[in-house]
Every structure is written in structure tokens, then in C-alpha cells.
Design an enzyme around this catalytic site. Structure first.
Site, PDB file in Angstrom:
ATOM      1  CB  SER A  15      34.792  44.763  39.616  1.00 13.27           C
ATOM      2  OG  SER A  15      35.805  45.622  40.091  1.00 13.27           O
ATOM      3  CG  HIS A  58      32.658  41.516  37.344  1.00 11.46           C
ATOM      4  ND1 HIS A  58      32.023  41.125  38.502  1.00 11.46           N
ATOM      5  CD2 HIS A  58      33.876  41.966  37.714  1.00 11.46           C
ATOM      6  CE1 HIS A  58      32.824  41.346  39.530  1.00 11.46           C
ATOM      7  NE2 HIS A  58      33.955  41.853  39.085  1.00 11.46           N
ATOM      8  CE  LYS A  82      34.426  38.324  41.403  1.00 11.89           C
ATOM      9  NZ  LYS A  82      35.659  39.030  41.143  1.00 11.89           N
TER      10      LYS A  82
HETATM   11  C1  LIG Z   1      36.835  39.283  41.787  1.00  7.49           C
HETATM   12  C2  LIG Z   1      37.795  39.734  40.761  1.00  7.49           C
HETATM   13  C3  LIG Z   1      39.067  39.168  40.662  1.00  7.49           C
HETATM   14  C4  LIG Z   1      39.573  38.198  41.687  1.00  7.49           C
HETATM   15  O1  LIG Z   1      39.041  36.955  41.491  1.00  7.49           O
HETATM   16  P1  LIG Z   1      39.054  35.911  42.719  1.00  7.49           P
HETATM   17  O2  LIG Z   1      38.909  34.606  42.056  1.00  7.49           O
HETATM   18  O3  LIG Z   1      37.895  36.285  43.572  1.00  7.49           O
HETATM   19  O4  LIG Z   1      40.371  36.091  43.412  1.00  7.49           O
HETATM   20  C5  LIG Z   1      39.864  39.543  39.616  1.00  7.49           C
HETATM   21  N1  LIG Z   1      39.465  40.461  38.720  1.00  7.49           N
HETATM   22  C6  LIG Z   1      38.258  41.057  38.801  1.00  7.49           C
HETATM   23  C7  LIG Z   1      37.873  42.066  37.781  1.00  7.49           C
HETATM   24  C8  LIG Z   1      37.397  40.724  39.826  1.00  7.49           C
HETATM   25  O5  LIG Z   1      36.223  41.337  39.934  1.00  7.49           O
END
Ligand SMILES: *Cc1c(COP(=O)(O)O)cnc(C)c1O
Length: 388
Positions: A179, A207, A239
Site C-alpha cells: 500500500s 490496491h 478504494k
Molecule cells: C486500506 C487497506 C485495508 C483496510 O481497508 P478498510 O476497508 O479501509 O478498512 C486493508 N488492507 C490494505 C492493504 C489496505 O490498503
């Protein structure tokens, strides 16, 4: 034993090390530009890769969903909160990822904690990449299984750790796309190492789903890997899909175990049905509108070519996450402030989100950006890199 420092002392320490974070008040939907504290800024730090968070079609589905289902689910999925909207979204996500079943969670954080905690416990082992997302690391720490981390992408170290734990049930956990760095995990190696040792593999595609692979199917499904190769595929909805929540996809058995045992699934209220309805629309758009992924590739190429000609330090990332690692927190903050003065929003990312000494500007692109936006970003970066 001395008492740990007071709250005031802890806060002072955070400030002294340039690690104090603050929230900005946003006054507009997400998009290529957002209003921050009353100013319009070109936005290069959201995870809204496909530009769907502010899409009117997704918002319209949420509105219709709210009219049909009301605002709240009223209970957990296992009591009486699991609606036909949730069911339809789970079925669509299973088809999208090529898995027999998918299960919704309230957030990616909850999905990771709940899944790791349901799969392993005392007597078992969890092995993770050092640069995994905090929710995966916390899931490992709190599972009460033996927990270890290997150097980022070091497949030899992973294989050694697995060999040393050959008598234990082992779960290997990795980000699909990391990330804060934007690089991909070594999926073929991870699959062959875990299969050869009969270990489980969990890949978090926060991602990569929507962004990589044909139709946005991501690293795992996009490369044709089934549930025998990757036991648990985690996807987030906040995302690329532009809404909120998350899901785990896998075999019938895996999902059934999560329904029975994942505490973060069982002991929490179901997401609003309107959110599920909105996500169903976002998923259809993400799959159908290939131009959004084409646009992202074009923007990333333009940025990397421009940054190279400015001699900016580039990461080895081919994804819409393009970090510029600058080192110390104070420098990252100064560069972020200089960019903001030039009308460009890129938040400084500092420890503990990234390792000490690797504070960075985490630049991200969305399908809503224009090539000219990238040029503006590059101009602003070149001006601030030469002055700060
Ligand atoms: C953002 C993210 C999460 C958390 O997801 P949310 O739905 O925002 O709680 C988990 N794993 C990765 C790799 C992330 O980038």
C-alpha cells in the site's frame, strides 16, 4: 515498574519527532480536485483509483438503496441484518473473483483481523511480509499463533521459516500490491512455496482489485489463480470501488468457517444495504469501463517519465501508487506544504505507517486525472525538490 508516560508526554513526544498527524476538513466529494479548508486543491492522495467515489451513478444507487431498504441494517448478518442486497453483492463478488463464495465485512481492517483470527490460533503459525498493511500485521499479532515476519519480498527467508515450522499449520499473509510502495507481491513464488509445504496463503488485494488485470480482476483472479492456490482473497470496497466495506472470497468451506468463527463478522452490525446496492453498481462500472484502467496506465507512464527526467527518486512501482521517498518526516512535511502552496495535495506519510527513515510523499492517481494534471504535479514537485 515505572508507569508509562502520561498522555500529555506522549503527545509532546509525537510532536517533537514531527510525527503529529492532523485531519483536514474536506468540503467536496472526492475527485481530481477537492476542497480542503475552503481551498480547491488538485488531489493526488486518495485511493479512489477508478474515480468512482464521487460517481453520480454510484450515488444514485445508494439513494435508491436507502429508499428501498432504509438507512441501517438493524442487526448483524447472523441475526436479521443480512438482506437480499447483501446477498446479491456477495454473489457478484464471488463471480468477479472466480470463487465459489464471498463474504462481506464492515471494513478491510475487520476482514483481515477476522479472517486471520478464524484460521489460526495457539499452536499454529502466521508468517507475513514486513511491509504488510497494519490490519494484516495486527491480525497476525492478535491471533495468538506464533507470528513472524520476513524481509520485504524475501522468498528464501519465507521458505526457511516455513521449513522450520513444518509440523505446524501455517498461514502466509501478504499484500497483493503494497500500500505504501506500490510494488506487487511475488505471487507465483508465494503460491509455489506455500503449495509445496501445504501452507495456506491469504492475499489482500486492497490496491489491485479494480486496478490490475483484465476487467480489474486483480492479481490473483486476473492471473487465473483459484482457491486451491490462494485460500483467502481479501478485497476492500473503499478504494477502487469507491464505496466502503470489504469482502473475503474463497471456497465454500472457507466462507462457511468464517461465518461460524470470524469474530469481526459475527459480532458487528451488517453494512447498510444501500451501501451494498451502491457497491453493486460500482462493481459493474469497474468491470465494464476498461478506459479507466487505460487512463491510469497512461498517467503512471507520464508521471514516471517526467519524474525520471527531473531525477526524482522513483520507486519500482507500475501501479497508481507512486511514492517519492524523501527520508526524514520534517522533509516530507516541508515538501507536502510546498506542494499545497502550489495548489497540489499530497499528504506526507511518516512512521509508523512506513519504516523509520523512509518518510515519503505517497502520490496516487485516479482515472479522473487528466494528463495535464500530471504535468502540474511534476512542475510543483520539481519546484519544491529544488528549494526544500
Ligand atoms: C486500506 C487497506 C485495508 C483496510 O481497508 P478498510 O476497508 O479501509 O478498512 C486493508 N488492507 C490494505 C492493504 C489496505 O490498503
Amino acid at each position: 515498574m515505572a508507569r508509562s508516560p502520561s498522555i500529555a508526554d506522549r503527545l509532546a513526544d509525537i510532536r517533537r519527532r514531527d510525527l503529529r498527524r492532523r485531519r483536514r476538513v474536506v468540503g467536496s466529494p472526492q475527485g481530481r480536485e477537492i476542497d480542503i479548508d475552503g481551498r480547491r486543491l488538485l488531489n493526488f492522495c486518495s485511493n479512489d483509483y477508478l474515480g468512482l467515489a464521487g460517481d453520480p451513478r454510484v450515488a444514485a444507487s445508494m439513494r435508491r438503496g436507502a429508499e428501498r431498504w432504509g438507512a441501517g441494517a438493524g442487526a448483524s448478518h447472523l441475526i436479521c441484518g443480512h438482506t437480499a442486497a447483501h446477498q446479491e453483492l456477495e454473489e457478484a463478488l464471488a463471480v468477479f473473483t472466480g470463487r465459489p463464495r464471498a463474504l462481506l465485512f464492515g471494513s478491510g481492517y475487520a476482514a483481515n483481523m477476522g479472517t486471520i483470527g478464524a484460521l489460526v490460533g495457539p499452536g499454529d503459525r502466521v508468517i507475513e511480509d514486513r511491509l504488510n498493511h497494519a490490519s494484516l500485521l495486527d491480525g497476525g499479532w492478535l491471533s495468538r499463533a506464533a507470528f513472524s515476519r520476513y524481509r520485504h519480498g524475501d522468498m528464501d527467508e519465507l521458505a526457511c521459516e516455513l521449513d522450520a515450522a513444518a509440523d505446524q499449520r501455517a498461514l502466509v499473509v501478504t499484500d497483493g500490491v503494497f500500500s505504501m510502495d506500490g510494488d506487487c507481491c511475488l505471487l507465483p513464488e508465494l503460491i509455489s512455496i506455500t503449495r509445496a509445504r501445504d501452507a495456506w496463503l491469504l492475499v489482500d488485494e486492497a490496491h489491485s482489485l479494480g486496478v490490475l488485470g483484465p476487467g480489474g480482476r486483480g492479481l490473483v483472479a486476473g492471473n487465473g489463480h483459484g482457491p486451491e492456490e490462494v485460500l483467502a482473497l481479501v478485497g476492500t470496497l473503499g478504494k477502487a470501488f469507491g464505496t466502503a466495506g470489504a469482502f473475503v472470497a474463497g471456497s465454500e468451506e472457507l466462507i462457511e468457517l468464517l461465518v461460524q468463527r470470524a469474530r469481526h463478522y459475527i459480532y458487528t452490525t451488517a453494512m447498510p444495504s444501500a451501501l451494498a446496492a451502491a457497491t453493486l453498481t460500482a462493481l459493474a462500472i469497474a468491470e465494464a469501463e476498461e478506459w479507466r484502467r487505460d487512463r491510469l496506465r497512461e498517467l503512471v507512464e507520464r508521471f514516471r517519465a517526467g519524474a525520471a527526467s527531473l531525477a526524482l527518486p522513483l520507486a519500482t512501482s507500475a501501479t497508481p501508487i507512486q511514492p517519492v521517498v524523501v527520508g526524514e518526516p520534517a522533509r516530507a512535511l516541508a515538501m507536502s506544504a510546498a506542494l499545497e502552496a502550489a495548489g497540489v495535495l499530497v499528504t506526507a506519510i511518516r512512521p509508523p505507517t512506513v519504516p523509520a527513515g523512509t518518510a515519503r510523499l505517497r502520490i496516487t492517481f485516479t482515472a479522473n486525472h487528466e494528463p495535464a494534471d500530471v504535468d502540474r504535479l511534476l512542475d510543483a514537485l520539481s519546484a519544491c525538490a529544488s528549494t526544500s
